[in-house]
Design a protein around this motif. Structure first.
Motif, PDB file in Angstrom:
ATOM      1  N   LEU A   3       0.859  -1.116   0.010  1.00 28.54           N
ATOM      2  CA  LEU A   3      -0.010  -0.038   0.016  1.00 28.54           C
ATOM      3  C   LEU A   3       0.707   1.261   0.082  1.00 28.54           C
ATOM      4  N   HIS A   4       1.921   1.413   0.725  1.00 26.51           N
ATOM      5  CA  HIS A   4       2.898   2.538   0.518  1.00 26.51           C
ATOM      6  C   HIS A   4       3.548   2.720  -0.629  1.00 26.51           C
ATOM      7  N   LEU A   5       3.838   1.933  -1.556  1.00 27.96           N
ATOM      8  CA  LEU A   5       4.297   2.046  -3.043  1.00 27.96           C
ATOM      9  C   LEU A   5       3.083   2.513  -3.626  1.00 27.96           C
ATOM     10  N   TRP A   6       1.920   1.861  -3.552  1.00 26.48           N
ATOM     11  CA  TRP A   6       0.820   2.408  -4.359  1.00 26.48           C
ATOM     12  C   TRP A   6       0.112   3.775  -3.989  1.00 26.48           C
ATOM     13  N   GLY A   7       0.427   4.076  -2.828  1.00 27.58           N
ATOM     14  CA  GLY A   7       0.161   5.455  -2.220  1.00 27.58           C
ATOM     15  C   GLY A   7       1.139   6.420  -2.825  1.00 27.58           C
ATOM     16  N   LEU A   8       2.267   6.012  -2.766  1.00 27.13           N
ATOM     17  CA  LEU A   8       3.433   6.938  -3.575  1.00 27.13           C
ATOM     18  C   LEU A   8       3.245   7.420  -4.914  1.00 27.13           C
ATOM     19  N   TYR A   9       2.794   6.020  -5.433  1.00 23.80           N
ATOM     20  CA  TYR A   9       2.338   6.110  -6.989  1.00 23.80           C
ATOM     21  C   TYR A   9       1.396   6.981  -7.311  1.00 23.80           C
ATOM     22  N   CYS A  10       0.008   6.941  -6.524  1.00 25.21           N
ATOM     23  CA  CYS A  10      -1.043   7.779  -6.651  1.00 25.21           C
ATOM     24  C   CYS A  10      -0.755   9.255  -6.515  1.00 25.21           C
ATOM     25  N   SER A 156      -4.821   1.068 -14.261  1.00 26.38           N
ATOM     26  CA  SER A 156      -6.150   1.233 -14.014  1.00 26.38           C
ATOM     27  C   SER A 156      -6.280   2.650 -12.897  1.00 26.38           C
ATOM     28  N   THR A 157      -5.401   2.498 -12.082  1.00 23.75           N
ATOM     29  CA  THR A 157      -5.055   3.566 -10.959  1.00 23.75           C
ATOM     30  C   THR A 157      -4.678   4.997 -11.703  1.00 23.75           C
ATOM     31  N   PHE A 158      -3.702   4.766 -12.784  1.00 26.93           N
ATOM     32  CA  PHE A 158      -3.655   6.037 -13.552  1.00 26.93           C
ATOM     33  C   PHE A 158      -4.795   6.776 -14.173  1.00 26.93           C
ATOM     34  N   ALA A 159      -5.681   5.631 -14.869  1.00 23.84           N
ATOM     35  CA  ALA A 159      -6.885   6.060 -15.711  1.00 23.84           C
ATOM     36  C   ALA A 159      -7.529   6.827 -14.836  1.00 23.84           C
ATOM     37  N   VAL A 160      -8.083   6.268 -13.480  1.00 21.29           N
ATOM     38  CA  VAL A 160      -8.859   6.978 -12.739  1.00 21.29           C
ATOM     39  C   VAL A 160      -8.436   8.400 -12.452  1.00 21.29           C
ATOM     40  N   ILE A 161      -7.007   8.334 -12.203  1.00 15.13           N
ATOM     41  CA  ILE A 161      -6.498   9.764 -11.622  1.00 15.13           C
ATOM     42  C   ILE A 161      -6.564  10.734 -12.805  1.00 15.13           C
ATOM     43  N   GLU A 162      -6.241  10.147 -13.915  1.00 16.43           N
ATOM     44  CA  GLU A 162      -6.060  11.272 -15.266  1.00 16.43           C
ATOM     45  C   GLU A 162      -7.469  11.572 -15.516  1.00 16.43           C
ATOM     46  N   THR A 163      -8.482  10.607 -15.640  1.00 18.98           N
ATOM     47  CA  THR A 163      -9.871  11.045 -16.007  1.00 18.98           C
ATOM     48  C   THR A 163     -10.438  12.221 -14.965  1.00 18.98           C
ATOM     49  N   SER A 164      -9.958  11.876 -13.715  1.00 18.67           N
ATOM     50  CA  SER A 164     -10.715  12.968 -12.589  1.00 18.67           C
ATOM     51  C   SER A 164      -9.966  14.398 -12.906  1.00 18.67           C
ATOM     52  N   CYS A 165      -8.669  14.295 -13.453  1.00 22.84           N
ATOM     53  CA  CYS A 165      -8.151  15.807 -13.802  1.00 22.84           C
ATOM     54  C   CYS A 165      -8.515  16.225 -15.032  1.00 22.84           C
ATOM     55  N   TYR A 166      -8.906  15.374 -16.050  1.00 22.16           N
ATOM     56  CA  TYR A 166      -9.697  15.675 -17.165  1.00 22.16           C
ATOM     57  C   TYR A 166     -11.078  16.466 -17.002  1.00 22.16           C
ATOM     58  N   PHE A 167     -11.821  15.894 -16.000  1.00 22.16           N
ATOM     59  CA  PHE A 167     -12.805  16.440 -15.587  1.00 22.16           C
ATOM     60  C   PHE A 167     -12.872  17.585 -15.145  1.00 22.16           C
ATOM     61  N   THR A 168     -11.952  17.747 -14.166  1.00 22.42           N
ATOM     62  CA  THR A 168     -11.795  19.111 -13.639  1.00 22.42           C
ATOM     63  C   THR A 168     -11.454  20.107 -14.665  1.00 22.42           C
ATOM     64  N   TYR A 169     -10.464  20.023 -15.609  1.00 24.84           N
ATOM     65  CA  TYR A 169     -10.140  20.769 -16.521  1.00 24.84           C
ATOM     66  C   TYR A 169     -11.260  21.095 -17.453  1.00 24.84           C
ATOM     67  N   ALA A 170     -12.119  20.510 -17.707  1.00 21.23           N
ATOM     68  CA  ALA A 170     -13.510  20.245 -18.566  1.00 21.23           C
ATOM     69  C   ALA A 170     -14.438  21.224 -17.879  1.00 21.23           C
ATOM     70  N   VAL A 171     -14.546  21.084 -16.454  1.00 18.58           N
ATOM     71  CA  VAL A 171     -15.294  22.029 -15.698  1.00 18.58           C
ATOM     72  C   VAL A 171     -14.992  23.484 -15.825  1.00 18.58           C
ATOM     73  N   GLY A 172     -13.503  23.365 -15.587  1.00 15.86           N
ATOM     74  CA  GLY A 172     -13.302  25.025 -15.729  1.00 15.86           C
ATOM     75  C   GLY A 172     -13.266  25.565 -17.057  1.00 15.86           C
ATOM     76  N   GLY A 173     -13.107  24.596 -18.202  1.00 16.06           N
ATOM     77  CA  GLY A 173     -13.443  25.291 -19.537  1.00 16.06           C
ATOM     78  C   GLY A 173     -14.872  25.639 -19.612  1.00 16.06           C
ATOM     79  N   ARG A 174     -15.910  25.060 -19.266  1.00 12.54           N
ATOM     80  CA  ARG A 174     -17.193  25.201 -19.162  1.00 12.54           C
ATOM     81  C   ARG A 174     -17.475  26.609 -18.520  1.00 12.54           C
ATOM     82  N   GLY A 175     -16.729  26.728 -17.274  1.00  9.75           N
ATOM     83  CA  GLY A 175     -16.841  27.982 -16.542  1.00  9.75           C
ATOM     84  C   GLY A 175     -16.333  29.205 -17.479  1.00  9.75           C
TER      85      GLY A 175
END
Length: 210
Positions: A3-10, A156-175
């Motif tokens: 878990l420590h290594l995975w947390g560092l990766y996240c 899979s972890t990368f995909a979840v985190i990257e997609t969350s950042c995509y959504f954040t930028y998209a919301v900012g763009g819509r604003g």
């Protein structure tokens, strides 16, 4: 993988993904142009390209590709040309008197497939992402444990985190969309976006394989 290594990766992936780059700028500009929902195919295109590259790296295909003489240079020049093309296209984008609140996909060149393809192309055209995947992922692999399972978790972890950042930028763009109703603001946004894309292209052109 513990878990420590995975947390560092996240944490590391979040810091990298949250940083502005061609993918994030593209998604934000698509959100401004097409609305939040309209930017989803662009997100899917960028993400699927990155997953393809990370999977290729896991399978050893990246190392094989870069062992071929001149392969990196060809990819680097192609990626540079595409980013510069996007920059010029943004600079020359037409300005309207009243920006639409929503944009329909029936408009020529703006089908869901076209939006997806644009996201996929901009992500896959960056050879530095291939090098990143080849150098970054192995640092979080425990050689004493099955590699395939660990790679699946990392991707899979990368995909979840990257997609969350995509959504954040998209919301900012819509604003920004409301502010961009004014022609002068649209022109300013197009030129800033175009300049940044061309700047990314110049950075890629100056990059080295090492």
């Amino acid at each position: 993988m513990n878990l420590h290594l995975w947390g560092l990766y996240c944490v590391t992936v979040f810091l990298i993904s949250a940083s502005p780059g061609p993918n994030m700028l593209h998604i934000m500009s698509r959100s401004v142009e097409l609305g939040l929902r309209g930017s989803f195919p662009a997100m899917a295109g960028c993400m699927s390209a990155l997953v393809v590259m990370m999977t290729a790296s896991a399978l050893g295909l990246t190392a094989l590709l870069f062992a071929l003489p001149g392969a990196f240079e060809v990819l680097r020049l192609a990626g540079t040309a595409y980013l510069v093309y996007l920059g010029i296209k943004a600079w020359r984008a037409p300005v309207t008197d009243e920006a639409e609140e929503t944009v329909e996909f029936e408009r020529p060149g703006l089908s869901r497939w076209a939006v997806y393809r644009g996201g996929f192309t901009i992500a896959i055209s960056n050879p530095k992402a291939l090098l990143f995947a080849a150098a970054f992922l192995p640092q979080f692999i425990d050689p004493a444990q099955p590699k395939a399972i660990q790679m699946a978790i990392l991707i899979s972890t990368f995909a979840v985190i990257e997609t969350s950042c995509y959504f954040t930028y998209a919301v900012g763009g819509r604003g920004l969309a409301g502010w961009l109703r004014r022609p002068a603001a649209q022109r300013w946004f197009n030129r800033v976006t175009g300049t940044v894309f061309m700047g990314f292209g110049a950075m890629l052109l100056r990059s080295q394989k090492a």
